[in-house]
Design a protein around this motif. Sequence first.
Motif, PDB file in Angstrom:
ATOM      1  N   VAL A   1      -6.428   5.520  -2.009  1.00 21.78           N
ATOM      2  CA  VAL A   1      -5.436   4.480  -2.267  1.00 21.78           C
ATOM      3  C   VAL A   1      -4.272   4.653  -1.297  1.00 21.78           C
ATOM      4  O   VAL A   1      -3.667   5.731  -1.220  1.00 21.78           O
ATOM      5  N   VAL A   2      -3.993   3.610  -0.539  1.00 23.03           N
ATOM      6  CA  VAL A   2      -2.877   3.642   0.405  1.00 23.03           C
ATOM      7  C   VAL A   2      -1.890   2.572  -0.063  1.00 23.03           C
ATOM      8  O   VAL A   2      -2.101   1.382   0.147  1.00 23.03           O
ATOM      9  N   ASP A   3      -0.868   3.013  -0.770  1.00 22.71           N
ATOM     10  CA  ASP A   3       0.057   2.082  -1.402  1.00 22.71           C
ATOM     11  C   ASP A   3       1.401   2.173  -0.681  1.00 22.71           C
ATOM     12  O   ASP A   3       2.030   3.235  -0.660  1.00 22.71           O
ATOM     13  N   HIS A   4       1.816   1.065  -0.075  1.00 22.16           N
ATOM     14  CA  HIS A   4       3.074   1.092   0.679  1.00 22.16           C
ATOM     15  C   HIS A   4       3.641  -0.320   0.724  1.00 22.16           C
ATOM     16  O   HIS A   4       2.880  -1.293   0.812  1.00 22.16           O
ATOM     17  N   GLU A   5       4.967  -0.420   0.706  1.00 24.66           N
ATOM     18  CA  GLU A   5       5.564  -1.771   0.688  1.00 24.66           C
ATOM     19  C   GLU A   5       5.247  -2.569   1.954  1.00 24.66           C
ATOM     20  O   GLU A   5       5.147  -3.793   1.917  1.00 24.66           O
ATOM     21  N   LEU A   6       5.012  -1.875   3.052  1.00 27.39           N
ATOM     22  CA  LEU A   6       4.684  -2.607   4.290  1.00 27.39           C
ATOM     23  C   LEU A   6       3.271  -3.200   4.234  1.00 27.39           C
ATOM     24  O   LEU A   6       2.886  -3.999   5.083  1.00 27.39           O
ATOM     25  N   LEU A   7       2.508  -2.755   3.215  1.00 20.16           N
ATOM     26  CA  LEU A   7       1.127  -3.244   3.103  1.00 20.16           C
ATOM     27  C   LEU A   7       0.988  -4.307   2.015  1.00 20.16           C
ATOM     28  O   LEU A   7      -0.122  -4.674   1.635  1.00 20.16           O
ATOM     29  N   GLU A   8       2.118  -4.804   1.520  1.00 15.53           N
ATOM     30  CA  GLU A   8       2.073  -5.767   0.411  1.00 15.53           C
ATOM     31  C   GLU A   8       1.229  -6.993   0.783  1.00 15.53           C
ATOM     32  O   GLU A   8       0.330  -7.387   0.066  1.00 15.53           O
ATOM     33  N   ASN A   9       1.553  -7.616   1.906  1.00  8.40           N
ATOM     34  CA  ASN A   9       0.731  -8.725   2.416  1.00  8.40           C
ATOM     35  C   ASN A   9       0.017  -8.239   3.664  1.00  8.40           C
ATOM     36  O   ASN A   9       0.492  -7.336   4.345  1.00  8.40           O
ATOM     37  N   TYR A  10      -1.109  -8.870   3.982  1.00  8.32           N
ATOM     38  CA  TYR A  10      -1.859  -8.421   5.144  1.00  8.32           C
ATOM     39  C   TYR A  10      -1.042  -8.564   6.427  1.00  8.32           C
ATOM     40  O   TYR A  10      -0.445  -9.609   6.684  1.00  8.32           O
TER      41      TYR A  10
END
Length: 339
Positions: free
Chosen positions: A72-81
């Motif tokens: 799981v790679v959870d980061h705010e920069l990854l919210e939208n593609y």
Amino acid sequence: MAKFEGYKDIYVFVEQKNGNIANVGYELISEARKLVKQIPHMNFEVVGVLLGHHIASKANDVIAHGADKVIVVDHELLENYSTQFYTDALTQVINAFKPDSFLTGATVLGRDLAPRVAARLNAGLTADATKIEMDPEKEDEALLLVTRPTFGGNLFGTIICPDTRPQMATIRPNVFSMDPVDPAHEGEVIVFNPSFDDTEAKVVVKEIIEKVVEGIDITKSDILVGAGRGAEDCLDIVEAVAEELGGAMCASRAVVDDGFADKAIQVGQTGKTVRPSLYIACGISGACQHVAGMEKSDMIIAINRDPQAEIFNIANIGIIGDVKEILPLLKEEIKNVKA
Ligand code: FAD
């Protein structure tokens, strides 16, 4: 020393949008499970890779669909593609975990992301594949034989990436079936924290406007009645049969090119890949480009007035005759059965 020391397992990119996981990720996990079973001596596992923000709760769904591990790679920069941040994060995952192969859905997102990552890693990528097999002749490595249409869809080419790892491929949605969910299946969740050297987005997404899909999505319909050129002058009855069966009408490219149907319902190489429980092919010759998009249907009934039509080679039931005569009879019969 093994040829690719340290590289192990089949990884699958689990695409999600707003926390909704695209089926293609689960289809690839199911297929990856079949592949690892063919090489028990290598002790490979199937690993899902989930990128996004606030998506950690989805990891259990990925395990229930057959993954042995989920990263799981959870980061705010990854919210939208974002091509930039997803490429940065995924490249780090691959460098850290060293997958032997890495599969991605050939979706709009996957077709953008996978080549970027492959270029960064200097890895081989087979794009838009329709089949994956394990090379039975290689005992000391898990060499994938990845097949894709080539030369404008007239031939199929099988591509190998023997010199680099991971072996990367994008695979069309709906090509592989999805195994049933098993809530009892156990797996490990690994949290990976990426670091971004450059957090300034090169492309800024100002607004996301959801595409309005008009009509039925044929890839979601469990019953499809396909219209070919031989049924062009009776599309109303093709549609009526589809409706009577609770399904949808789709079409061959000939019908689309002739202007009788929308491209959105085209089945085949340059259209959609479908795998319904029932596909009734009406006045469709069975050209390989059409067949490539529907041959995995559970039951295929073909109606064609030419007994030599190629479609009969893949049909479970073949009816030789005129669609204009057969379809009204079929519709009445369905009505009677339902009454
Ligand atoms: P036809 O080949 O014209 O066949 C019509 C059939 O209907 C015949 O078998 C005839 O016997 C039968 N028929 C006629 N009248 C009746 C009647 N009254 N009752 C019963 N039977 C009747 N095609 C696709 O479908 N999807 C694709 O995605 C696709 N991609 C392609 C990509 C490339 C690069 C290329 C080169 C081709 C592609 N094609 C695709 C086109 C494909 O090669 C065929 O030309 C097309 O599928 C033919 O459509 P058809 O079977 O409806 O028409």
